[in-house]
Design a protein around this motif. Structure first.
Motif, PDB file in Angstrom:
ATOM      1  N   ILE A   5       0.836  -1.205   0.000  1.00  4.83           N
ATOM      2  CA  ILE A   5       0.000   0.000   0.000  1.00  4.83           C
ATOM      3  C   ILE A   5       0.870   1.254   0.000  1.00  4.83           C
ATOM      4  O   ILE A   5       0.610   2.214  -0.746  1.00  4.83           O
ATOM      5  CB  ILE A   5      -0.943  -0.010   1.213  1.00  4.83           C
ATOM      6  CG1 ILE A   5      -1.986  -1.130   1.051  1.00  4.83           C
ATOM      7  CG2 ILE A   5      -1.639   1.338   1.372  1.00  4.83           C
ATOM      8  CD1 ILE A   5      -2.840  -1.354   2.275  1.00  4.83           C
ATOM      9  N   LEU A   6       1.916   1.269   0.818  1.00  3.29           N
ATOM     10  CA  LEU A   6       2.819   2.425   0.859  1.00  3.29           C
ATOM     11  C   LEU A   6       3.501   2.625  -0.497  1.00  3.29           C
ATOM     12  O   LEU A   6       3.655   3.764  -0.969  1.00  3.29           O
ATOM     13  CB  LEU A   6       3.861   2.241   1.952  1.00  3.29           C
ATOM     14  CG  LEU A   6       3.348   2.300   3.401  1.00  3.29           C
ATOM     15  CD1 LEU A   6       4.473   1.992   4.381  1.00  3.29           C
ATOM     16  CD2 LEU A   6       2.748   3.672   3.706  1.00  3.29           C
ATOM     17  N   ALA A   7       3.905   1.524  -1.121  1.00  2.00           N
ATOM     18  CA  ALA A   7       4.537   1.614  -2.442  1.00  2.00           C
ATOM     19  C   ALA A   7       3.551   2.155  -3.475  1.00  2.00           C
ATOM     20  O   ALA A   7       3.918   2.980  -4.327  1.00  2.00           O
ATOM     21  CB  ALA A   7       5.057   0.245  -2.865  1.00  2.00           C
ATOM     22  N   LEU A   8       2.294   1.719  -3.400  1.00  2.68           N
ATOM     23  CA  LEU A   8       1.276   2.207  -4.330  1.00  2.68           C
ATOM     24  C   LEU A   8       1.026   3.702  -4.148  1.00  2.68           C
ATOM     25  O   LEU A   8       0.864   4.436  -5.131  1.00  2.68           O
ATOM     26  CB  LEU A   8      -0.029   1.435  -4.121  1.00  2.68           C
ATOM     27  CG  LEU A   8      -0.095   0.025  -4.703  1.00  2.68           C
ATOM     28  CD1 LEU A   8      -1.327  -0.701  -4.189  1.00  2.68           C
ATOM     29  CD2 LEU A   8      -0.102   0.082  -6.235  1.00  2.68           C
ATOM     30  N   VAL A   9       1.006   4.161  -2.907  1.00  9.27           N
ATOM     31  CA  VAL A   9       0.790   5.589  -2.645  1.00  9.27           C
ATOM     32  C   VAL A   9       1.945   6.406  -3.209  1.00  9.27           C
ATOM     33  O   VAL A   9       1.738   7.414  -3.901  1.00  9.27           O
ATOM     34  CB  VAL A   9       0.638   5.844  -1.134  1.00  9.27           C
ATOM     35  CG1 VAL A   9       0.627   7.339  -0.843  1.00  9.27           C
ATOM     36  CG2 VAL A   9      -0.639   5.190  -0.609  1.00  9.27           C
ATOM     37  N   SER A  10       3.168   5.981  -2.939  1.00  9.60           N
ATOM     38  CA  SER A  10       4.340   6.696  -3.443  1.00  9.60           C
ATOM     39  C   SER A  10       4.407   6.650  -4.967  1.00  9.60           C
ATOM     40  O   SER A  10       4.639   7.670  -5.627  1.00  9.60           O
ATOM     41  CB  SER A  10       5.607   6.099  -2.840  1.00  9.60           C
ATOM     42  OG  SER A  10       6.754   6.772  -3.294  1.00  9.60           O
TER      43      SER A  10
END
Length: 267
Positions: free
Chosen positions: A41-46
Protein backbone atom coordinates in the motif's frame (compact mmCIF):
# COMPACT_ATOMS: atom_id res chain seq x y z
CA UNK A 1 13.40 17.46 -6.52
CA UNK A 2 9.95 16.31 -5.40
CA UNK A 3 9.83 13.86 -8.29
CA UNK A 4 13.25 12.48 -7.37
CA UNK A 5 12.27 12.03 -3.71
CA UNK A 6 9.09 10.20 -4.72
CA UNK A 7 11.03 7.99 -7.11
CA UNK A 8 13.66 7.10 -4.49
CA UNK A 9 10.94 6.39 -1.91
CA UNK A 10 9.10 4.16 -4.36
CA UNK A 11 12.28 2.28 -5.27
CA UNK A 12 13.09 1.79 -1.58
CA UNK A 13 9.66 0.35 -0.85
CA UNK A 14 9.77 -2.00 -3.83
CA UNK A 15 13.26 -3.12 -2.82
CA UNK A 16 12.07 -3.68 0.75
CA UNK A 17 9.08 -5.69 -0.46
CA UNK A 18 11.28 -7.79 -2.75
CA UNK A 19 13.77 -8.47 0.05
CA UNK A 20 10.96 -9.48 2.41
CA UNK A 21 9.45 -11.93 -0.08
CA UNK A 22 12.90 -13.33 -0.87
CA UNK A 23 13.44 -14.14 2.81
CA UNK A 24 10.00 -15.76 2.97
CA UNK A 25 10.65 -17.76 -0.20
CA UNK A 26 13.99 -19.01 1.16
CA UNK A 27 12.36 -20.03 4.44
CA UNK A 28 14.28 -17.53 6.57
CA UNK A 29 11.14 -15.87 7.96
CA UNK A 30 7.43 -16.65 7.99
CA UNK A 31 4.96 -14.90 5.72
CA UNK A 32 3.51 -11.79 7.41
CA UNK A 33 0.43 -10.88 5.44
CA UNK A 34 -0.15 -7.58 7.25
CA UNK A 35 3.42 -6.42 6.66
CA UNK A 36 3.26 -7.47 3.00
CA UNK A 37 0.04 -5.51 2.51
CA UNK A 38 1.42 -2.46 4.33
CA UNK A 39 4.54 -2.30 2.17
CA UNK A 40 2.42 -2.79 -0.95
CA UNK A 41 0.00 0.00 0.00
CA UNK A 42 2.82 2.43 0.86
CA UNK A 43 4.54 1.61 -2.44
CA UNK A 44 1.28 2.21 -4.33
CA UNK A 45 0.79 5.59 -2.65
CA UNK A 46 4.34 6.70 -3.44
CA UNK A 47 4.18 5.27 -6.97
CA UNK A 48 0.77 6.86 -7.58
CA UNK A 49 1.94 10.26 -6.35
CA UNK A 50 4.91 10.00 -8.71
CA UNK A 51 2.51 9.32 -11.58
CA UNK A 52 0.47 12.37 -10.58
CA UNK A 53 3.55 14.57 -10.98
CA UNK A 54 4.37 13.18 -14.43
CA UNK A 55 1.27 12.27 -16.44
CA UNK A 56 -1.36 15.02 -15.80
CA UNK A 57 -0.75 18.34 -17.54
CA UNK A 58 -3.12 21.29 -18.09
CA UNK A 59 -6.23 19.86 -19.79
CA UNK A 60 -4.26 16.84 -21.10
CA UNK A 61 -2.70 13.57 -19.98
CA UNK A 62 0.71 12.44 -21.19
CA UNK A 63 0.67 8.76 -22.20
CA UNK A 64 4.15 8.68 -23.71
CA UNK A 65 6.14 5.45 -23.70
CA UNK A 66 7.76 5.73 -20.26
CA UNK A 67 4.91 7.51 -18.40
CA UNK A 68 2.45 4.92 -19.75
CA UNK A 69 4.76 2.10 -18.62
CA UNK A 70 4.89 3.68 -15.16
CA UNK A 71 1.08 3.78 -15.05
CA UNK A 72 0.72 0.17 -16.20
CA UNK A 73 3.18 -1.05 -13.57
CA UNK A 74 1.15 0.78 -10.90
CA UNK A 75 -2.00 -1.07 -11.98
CA UNK A 76 -0.12 -4.39 -11.97
CA UNK A 77 1.00 -3.82 -8.38
CA UNK A 78 -2.49 -2.63 -7.41
CA UNK A 79 -4.14 -5.81 -8.71
CA UNK A 80 -1.48 -7.96 -7.07
CA UNK A 81 -1.91 -6.28 -3.67
CA UNK A 82 -5.70 -6.67 -3.90
CA UNK A 83 -5.62 -10.27 -5.11
CA UNK A 84 -3.10 -11.21 -2.43
CA UNK A 85 -5.90 -10.77 0.11
CA UNK A 86 -7.92 -13.54 -1.54
CA UNK A 87 -5.51 -15.78 -3.45
CA UNK A 88 -2.15 -17.42 -2.62
CA UNK A 89 -0.16 -15.29 -5.07
CA UNK A 90 2.38 -13.63 -2.78
CA UNK A 91 5.17 -15.31 -4.75
CA UNK A 92 4.37 -13.00 -7.70
CA UNK A 93 5.77 -10.06 -5.72
CA UNK A 94 9.26 -11.41 -6.41
CA UNK A 95 8.82 -10.65 -10.11
CA UNK A 96 6.37 -7.74 -10.11
CA UNK A 97 8.14 -5.45 -7.65
CA UNK A 98 11.42 -5.44 -9.63
CA UNK A 99 9.50 -4.84 -12.88
CA UNK A 100 7.69 -1.88 -11.31
CA UNK A 101 10.99 -0.52 -10.00
CA UNK A 102 12.46 -0.68 -13.52
CA UNK A 103 9.67 1.52 -14.88
CA UNK A 104 10.42 4.08 -12.16
CA UNK A 105 14.11 4.12 -13.10
CA UNK A 106 13.33 4.38 -16.81
CA UNK A 107 10.91 7.30 -16.45
CA UNK A 108 13.64 9.24 -14.64
CA UNK A 109 16.57 8.21 -16.82
CA UNK A 110 15.04 8.39 -20.30
CA UNK A 111 12.84 10.80 -22.21
CA UNK A 112 10.10 9.88 -24.66
CA UNK A 113 8.04 12.23 -26.85
CA UNK A 114 4.80 13.14 -25.07
CA UNK A 115 1.60 11.52 -26.27
CA UNK A 116 -1.15 13.87 -25.19
CA UNK A 117 -4.79 12.90 -24.75
CA UNK A 118 -7.39 15.48 -23.79
CA UNK A 119 -8.87 15.02 -20.33
CA UNK A 120 -12.29 15.66 -21.90
CA UNK A 121 -12.02 12.87 -24.48
CA UNK A 122 -13.93 10.35 -22.38
CA UNK A 123 -14.22 7.75 -25.10
CA UNK A 124 -10.47 7.62 -25.70
CA UNK A 125 -9.77 7.66 -21.95
CA UNK A 126 -12.16 4.72 -21.47
CA UNK A 127 -10.32 2.80 -24.19
CA UNK A 128 -6.94 3.61 -22.61
CA UNK A 129 -8.15 2.65 -19.12
CA UNK A 130 -9.49 -0.70 -20.34
CA UNK A 131 -6.32 -1.36 -22.35
CA UNK A 132 -4.08 -0.62 -19.36
CA UNK A 133 -6.22 -2.87 -17.16
CA UNK A 134 -5.95 -5.68 -19.71
CA UNK A 135 -2.17 -5.26 -20.03
CA UNK A 136 -1.86 -5.34 -16.25
CA UNK A 137 -3.89 -8.53 -15.87
CA UNK A 138 -1.98 -10.26 -18.65
CA UNK A 139 1.33 -9.20 -17.11
CA UNK A 140 0.31 -11.05 -13.95
CA UNK A 141 -0.88 -13.98 -16.09
CA UNK A 142 2.45 -14.15 -17.93
CA UNK A 143 4.43 -14.37 -14.68
CA UNK A 144 1.96 -16.95 -13.38
CA UNK A 145 2.36 -18.93 -16.62
CA UNK A 146 6.14 -18.93 -16.23
CA UNK A 147 5.79 -20.34 -12.71
CA UNK A 148 3.29 -22.97 -13.87
CA UNK A 149 5.66 -23.97 -16.66
CA UNK A 150 8.62 -24.22 -14.27
CA UNK A 151 6.62 -26.07 -11.62
CA UNK A 152 5.17 -28.53 -14.14
CA UNK A 153 8.54 -29.42 -15.63
CA UNK A 154 10.19 -29.89 -12.24
CA UNK A 155 7.36 -32.05 -10.93
CA UNK A 156 7.58 -34.29 -14.00
CA UNK A 157 11.28 -34.71 -13.32
CA UNK A 158 10.67 -35.36 -9.61
CA UNK A 159 12.96 -32.45 -8.85
CA UNK A 160 12.13 -31.17 -5.36
CA UNK A 161 13.50 -27.67 -5.82
CA UNK A 162 12.86 -24.57 -3.71
CA UNK A 163 10.29 -23.48 -6.29
CA UNK A 164 8.29 -26.69 -5.95
CA UNK A 165 8.44 -26.58 -2.15
CA UNK A 166 7.24 -22.98 -1.87
CA UNK A 167 4.57 -22.74 -4.55
CA UNK A 168 0.95 -23.85 -3.98
CA UNK A 169 -0.15 -27.15 -5.54
CA UNK A 170 -0.05 -27.23 -9.34
CA UNK A 171 -3.84 -27.47 -9.58
CA UNK A 172 -4.17 -24.26 -7.55
CA UNK A 173 -1.56 -22.54 -9.69
CA UNK A 174 -3.39 -23.49 -12.89
CA UNK A 175 -6.72 -22.36 -11.43
CA UNK A 176 -5.22 -18.96 -10.63
CA UNK A 177 -3.81 -18.73 -14.15
CA UNK A 178 -7.16 -19.32 -15.81
CA UNK A 179 -8.91 -16.86 -13.50
CA UNK A 180 -6.43 -14.18 -14.57
CA UNK A 181 -6.93 -15.16 -18.20
CA UNK A 182 -10.71 -14.94 -17.96
CA UNK A 183 -10.50 -11.49 -16.39
CA UNK A 184 -7.95 -10.36 -18.97
CA UNK A 185 -9.96 -11.60 -21.95
CA UNK A 186 -13.13 -9.88 -20.74
CA UNK A 187 -11.35 -6.54 -20.26
CA UNK A 188 -9.40 -6.90 -23.52
CA UNK A 189 -12.67 -7.53 -25.36
CA UNK A 190 -14.09 -4.30 -23.95
CA UNK A 191 -10.88 -2.46 -24.86
CA UNK A 192 -11.08 -3.65 -28.46
CA UNK A 193 -14.76 -2.67 -28.67
CA UNK A 194 -14.17 0.82 -27.24
CA UNK A 195 -11.19 1.22 -29.59
CA UNK A 196 -13.39 0.40 -32.57
CA UNK A 197 -16.00 2.89 -31.39
CA UNK A 198 -13.93 5.81 -30.13
CA UNK A 199 -10.53 5.61 -31.86
CA UNK A 200 -10.56 7.42 -35.19
CA UNK A 201 -9.38 5.11 -38.01
CA UNK A 202 -8.31 2.19 -35.82
CA UNK A 203 -6.40 0.59 -38.71
CA UNK A 204 -4.53 3.72 -39.80
CA UNK A 205 -0.85 3.23 -40.53
CA UNK A 206 0.29 4.23 -37.04
CA UNK A 207 -2.29 2.03 -35.27
CA UNK A 208 -2.54 -0.98 -37.58
CA UNK A 209 0.18 -3.04 -35.89
CA UNK A 210 -1.21 -2.43 -32.41
CA UNK A 211 -4.74 -3.29 -33.52
CA UNK A 212 -3.73 -6.46 -35.37
CA UNK A 213 -1.52 -7.73 -32.55
CA UNK A 214 -4.28 -7.04 -30.02
CA UNK A 215 -6.79 -9.03 -32.08
CA UNK A 216 -4.29 -11.85 -32.59
CA UNK A 217 -3.60 -12.02 -28.85
CA UNK A 218 -7.35 -12.06 -28.15
CA UNK A 219 -7.71 -15.02 -30.52
CA UNK A 220 -4.86 -16.86 -28.78
CA UNK A 221 -6.29 -16.30 -25.29
CA UNK A 222 -9.82 -17.17 -26.40
CA UNK A 223 -8.55 -20.30 -28.15
CA UNK A 224 -6.76 -21.34 -24.98
CA UNK A 225 -9.88 -20.90 -22.87
CA UNK A 226 -11.97 -22.89 -25.36
CA UNK A 227 -9.31 -25.60 -25.48
CA UNK A 228 -9.14 -25.73 -21.70
CA UNK A 229 -12.85 -26.28 -21.22
CA UNK A 230 -13.43 -28.55 -24.23
CA UNK A 231 -10.16 -30.46 -24.60
CA UNK A 232 -8.75 -30.17 -21.10
CA UNK A 233 -5.70 -28.11 -22.02
CA UNK A 234 -3.60 -27.31 -18.96
CA UNK A 235 -0.05 -27.44 -17.64
CA UNK A 236 2.66 -26.83 -20.20
CA UNK A 237 0.16 -26.29 -23.01
CA UNK A 238 -1.70 -23.61 -21.07
CA UNK A 239 1.50 -21.83 -20.03
CA UNK A 240 2.87 -21.80 -23.59
CA UNK A 241 -0.34 -20.43 -25.08
CA UNK A 242 -0.50 -17.79 -22.35
CA UNK A 243 3.07 -16.67 -22.96
CA UNK A 244 2.47 -16.57 -26.70
CA UNK A 245 -0.64 -14.41 -26.29
CA UNK A 246 1.12 -12.09 -23.84
CA UNK A 247 4.08 -11.76 -26.22
CA UNK A 248 1.76 -10.73 -29.05
CA UNK A 249 -0.06 -8.23 -26.85
CA UNK A 250 3.09 -6.64 -25.46
CA UNK A 251 4.73 -6.59 -28.88
CA UNK A 252 1.71 -4.81 -30.31
CA UNK A 253 1.66 -2.20 -27.55
CA UNK A 254 5.24 -1.68 -26.44
CA UNK A 255 6.71 -2.58 -29.82
CA UNK A 256 4.57 -0.10 -31.75
CA UNK A 257 5.03 2.68 -29.15
CA UNK A 258 8.78 2.09 -29.02
CA UNK A 259 9.19 2.29 -32.78
CA UNK A 260 6.82 5.23 -33.29
CA UNK A 261 7.80 7.35 -30.30
CA UNK A 262 11.45 6.54 -29.59
CA UNK A 263 12.74 5.79 -33.09
CA UNK A 264 10.55 7.84 -35.45
CA UNK A 265 9.47 10.40 -32.81
CA UNK A 266 5.84 10.20 -33.86
CA UNK A 267 2.80 10.02 -31.60
Amino acid sequence: MGTLILAVTTLFLYSLGTALQTLVFRGRIKQNHSLTSLIGILALVSHGTLIWTIIPEPSTLNFGFFPASLLISWFVVLFLVILNNFKPIQFLFLAIYPLAAITVVFVLAFHSPPHYVSQHNWGMLAHIALSITAYSLFTLASVQALLVHMQNRQLKRNYNSMVVRNLPPLQTMESLLFELLWAGVIVLTLAIITGAVFVHDLFAQDLAHKSLFSIMSWLVFSGLLVGHYTLGWRGLTASRWTLAGCALLMLGYYGSKFVLELIFHRV
